[in-house]
Design a protein around this motif. Structure first.
Motif, PDB file in Angstrom:
ATOM      1  N   LEU A 194     -22.452 -25.723  69.395  1.00 45.23           N
ATOM      2  CA  LEU A 194     -22.461 -25.643  67.934  1.00 45.23           C
ATOM      3  C   LEU A 194     -23.885 -25.755  67.392  1.00 45.23           C
ATOM      4  CD1 LEU A 194     -19.367 -27.732  66.731  1.00 45.23           C
ATOM      5  CD2 LEU A 194     -19.537 -25.286  67.194  1.00 45.23           C
ATOM      6  N   LEU A 195     -24.639 -26.723  67.891  1.00 41.87           N
ATOM      7  CA  LEU A 195     -26.000 -26.900  67.417  1.00 41.87           C
ATOM      8  C   LEU A 195     -26.891 -25.732  67.821  1.00 41.87           C
ATOM      9  CD1 LEU A 195     -26.510 -30.724  68.059  1.00 41.87           C
ATOM     10  CD2 LEU A 195     -25.876 -29.567  65.931  1.00 41.87           C
ATOM     11  N   ARG A 196     -26.634 -25.155  68.986  1.00 46.56           N
ATOM     12  CA  ARG A 196     -27.393 -23.971  69.400  1.00 46.56           C
ATOM     13  C   ARG A 196     -27.119 -22.799  68.453  1.00 46.56           C
ATOM     14  NH1 ARG A 196     -27.255 -19.244  71.669  1.00 46.56           N
ATOM     15  NH2 ARG A 196     -24.972 -19.240  71.750  1.00 46.56           N
ATOM     16  N   LEU A 197     -25.844 -22.622  68.087  1.00 42.04           N
ATOM     17  CA  LEU A 197     -25.485 -21.544  67.163  1.00 42.04           C
ATOM     18  C   LEU A 197     -26.167 -21.748  65.809  1.00 42.04           C
ATOM     19  CD1 LEU A 197     -21.667 -21.246  67.933  1.00 42.04           C
ATOM     20  CD2 LEU A 197     -23.452 -19.596  68.550  1.00 42.04           C
ATOM     21  N   VAL A 213     -27.661 -20.859  54.069  1.00 39.13           N
ATOM     22  CA  VAL A 213     -26.861 -21.723  53.202  1.00 39.13           C
ATOM     23  C   VAL A 213     -25.949 -22.562  54.082  1.00 39.13           C
ATOM     24  CG1 VAL A 213     -25.148 -21.832  51.357  1.00 39.13           C
ATOM     25  CG2 VAL A 213     -26.921 -20.071  51.301  1.00 39.13           C
ATOM     26  N   VAL A 214     -26.165 -23.867  54.094  1.00 40.88           N
ATOM     27  CA  VAL A 214     -25.323 -24.753  54.885  1.00 40.88           C
ATOM     28  C   VAL A 214     -24.087 -25.115  54.059  1.00 40.88           C
ATOM     29  CG1 VAL A 214     -25.178 -26.943  56.125  1.00 40.88           C
ATOM     30  CG2 VAL A 214     -27.331 -25.666  56.094  1.00 40.88           C
ATOM     31  N   THR A 215     -22.911 -24.806  54.609  1.00 44.94           N
ATOM     32  CA  THR A 215     -21.665 -25.100  53.904  1.00 44.94           C
ATOM     33  C   THR A 215     -21.160 -26.468  54.358  1.00 44.94           C
ATOM     34  OG1 THR A 215     -20.379 -23.954  55.595  1.00 44.94           O
ATOM     35  CG2 THR A 215     -21.067 -22.666  53.698  1.00 44.94           C
ATOM     36  N   LEU A 216     -20.973 -27.352  53.392  1.00 45.76           N
ATOM     37  CA  LEU A 216     -20.540 -28.718  53.663  1.00 45.76           C
ATOM     38  C   LEU A 216     -19.026 -28.820  53.496  1.00 45.76           C
ATOM     39  CD1 LEU A 216     -23.294 -30.714  51.712  1.00 45.76           C
ATOM     40  CD2 LEU A 216     -23.380 -29.747  54.025  1.00 45.76           C
ATOM     41  N   GLY A 217     -18.395 -29.653  54.311  1.00 43.41           N
ATOM     42  CA  GLY A 217     -16.958 -29.849  54.203  1.00 43.41           C
ATOM     43  C   GLY A 217     -16.367 -30.298  55.515  1.00 43.41           C
ATOM     44  N   PRO A 244     -22.111 -23.441  59.058  1.00 46.27           N
ATOM     45  CA  PRO A 244     -21.238 -24.614  58.858  1.00 46.27           C
ATOM     46  C   PRO A 244     -21.972 -25.902  59.183  1.00 46.27           C
ATOM     47  CG  PRO A 244     -20.603 -23.389  60.812  1.00 46.27           C
ATOM     48  CD  PRO A 244     -21.655 -22.572  60.144  1.00 46.27           C
ATOM     49  N   VAL A 245     -21.602 -26.959  58.494  1.00 45.26           N
ATOM     50  CA  VAL A 245     -22.357 -28.210  58.603  1.00 45.26           C
ATOM     51  C   VAL A 245     -22.344 -28.772  60.021  1.00 45.26           C
ATOM     52  CG1 VAL A 245     -20.391 -29.654  57.915  1.00 45.26           C
ATOM     53  CG2 VAL A 245     -22.728 -30.473  57.534  1.00 45.26           C
ATOM     54  N   ASP A 246     -21.270 -28.559  60.791  1.00 50.05           N
ATOM     55  CA  ASP A 246     -21.266 -29.120  62.141  1.00 50.05           C
ATOM     56  C   ASP A 246     -22.107 -28.308  63.111  1.00 50.05           C
ATOM     57  OD1 ASP A 246     -19.489 -27.018  62.134  1.00 50.05           O
ATOM     58  OD2 ASP A 246     -17.938 -28.025  63.298  1.00 50.05           O
ATOM     59  N   LEU A 269     -23.394 -35.999  53.825  1.00 42.10           N
ATOM     60  CA  LEU A 269     -24.499 -36.656  53.122  1.00 42.10           C
ATOM     61  C   LEU A 269     -25.798 -36.591  53.926  1.00 42.10           C
ATOM     62  CD1 LEU A 269     -22.692 -39.783  51.646  1.00 42.10           C
ATOM     63  CD2 LEU A 269     -23.837 -37.986  50.338  1.00 42.10           C
ATOM     64  N   ARG A 270     -25.709 -36.795  55.228  1.00 41.00           N
ATOM     65  CA  ARG A 270     -26.922 -36.723  56.047  1.00 41.00           C
ATOM     66  C   ARG A 270     -27.465 -35.291  56.077  1.00 41.00           C
ATOM     67  NH1 ARG A 270     -27.098 -38.184  61.456  1.00 41.00           N
ATOM     68  NH2 ARG A 270     -29.178 -39.039  61.164  1.00 41.00           N
ATOM     69  N   ALA A 271     -26.564 -34.328  56.154  1.00 36.43           N
ATOM     70  CA  ALA A 271     -27.013 -32.935  56.108  1.00 36.43           C
ATOM     71  C   ALA A 271     -27.668 -32.618  54.768  1.00 36.43           C
ATOM     72  CB  ALA A 271     -25.829 -31.997  56.357  1.00 36.43           C
ATOM     73  N   ALA A 272     -27.030 -33.061  53.672  1.00 30.74           N
ATOM     74  CA  ALA A 272     -27.576 -32.791  52.345  1.00 30.74           C
ATOM     75  C   ALA A 272     -28.946 -33.453  52.163  1.00 30.74           C
ATOM     76  CB  ALA A 272     -26.619 -33.293  51.282  1.00 30.74           C
TER      77      ALA A 272
END
Length: 279
Positions: A194-197, A213-217, A244-246, A269-272
């Motif tokens: 996921l992090l590689r993607l 654009v990072v989508t949070l949810g 996606p946020v993950d 919150l950490r991502a934001a």
């Protein structure tokens, strides 16, 4: 152009097709929607390595949401209503077991003291048990907890031992430890992918002059084309690159919000916090 949303779903499809093939064993039915979204690689691999074949249903759509709304006795949130419809359909296949875990917490992103799931998610197995009626197949509904250390935590190991106990399998460490180790490796491989993607998408956006654009949810909303209102596709149509946020890599230096109780809220919150400080 990279598409982390679709690439992530392809990874799960390949896991089911290539690493968890049918062997003619007793079957456990489960889904990666709702409760297990994000943790499916671990629990699917664990159950498979314990000796069961899997009946997996994914990508619930509008019809199952409608079914859940019509069959539920109480109007809950859309994710639970869709889950209700999906589990109703899975139950009709009459599997030997239906895996509906009571997931109470998530793996922690850093050193946060709590990473709890909402009460509706936690209670979903019991809500469905009562709502589906006496004809429902035997339910496998262990209580699942994650402590510090994620899939390697003492709390999850005890949860896995409880799964073996509920299945009537030996509970000595040497009996189920190989299945547990394989499941942990599969989940860790998935999390790295996921992090590689996400990093691949960020690098591409920078090289091509696109806006990421990072989508949070919550993952069970982000990756469902009904529940996410098709926002990822709409964003791509506007010429930006949704991530996606993950899949979004978060630096270890980003602070932990210690007073936040909910696991998914901590991640967003950490991502934001990091996004706000990123040019």
């Amino acid at each position: 152009t990279p598409d982390p949303f679709r690439a992530r779903e392809r990874w799960i499809d390949e896991l089911i097709a290539t690493r968890l093939p049918d062997r003619g064993r007793p079957r456990i039915a489960l889904t990666d929607e709702f409760v297990l979204k994000g943790l499916f690689p671990f629990f699917a691999t664990f159950l498979y390595r314990l000796g069961f074949d899997l009946t997996v249903q994914r990508q619930a759509g509008q019809a199952l949401l409608k079914r859940g709304i019509e069959e539920a006795n109480v109007p809950f949130c859309a994710p639970l209503q869709q889950y209700h419809g999906l589990i109703s359909q899975l139950a009709e296949s009459r599997p030997a077991l239906l895996f509906l875990p009571m997931l109470r917490s998530l793996p922690r992103t850093a050193a946060e003291p709590r990473s709890v799931l909402c009460p509706v998610v936690q209670a979903s197995p019991d809500l469905l048990r009562w709502d589906l009626g006496p004809e429902v197949p035997r339910l496998l509904s262990p209580v699942l907890d994650f402590g510090p250390g994620g899939v390697r935590s003492r709390e999850l190991k005890e949860s896995c031992r409880a799964i073996c106990r509920e299945l009537g399998l030996p509970t000595a460490d040497e009996d189920w430890a190989p299945a547990y180790a394989a499941a942990a490796r599969e989940q860790e491989s998935f999390d790295r992918e996921l992090l590689r993607l996400g990093q691949q998408a960020l690098d591409f956006a920078q090289a091509q002059g696109l806006i990421p654009v990072v989508t949070l949810g919550r993952p069970y909303t982000l990756y469902n084309t009904v529940l996410n209102s098709n926002v990822p596709t709409i964003l791509r149509e506007q010429g930006v690159l949704p991530i996606p946020v993950d899949c979004y890599p978060i630096d270890e230096q980003v602070p932990v919000f210690t007073e936040v109780y909910w696991g998914y809220a901590q991640r967003s919150l950490r991502a934001a916090h990091q996004i706000r400080r990123t040019p």
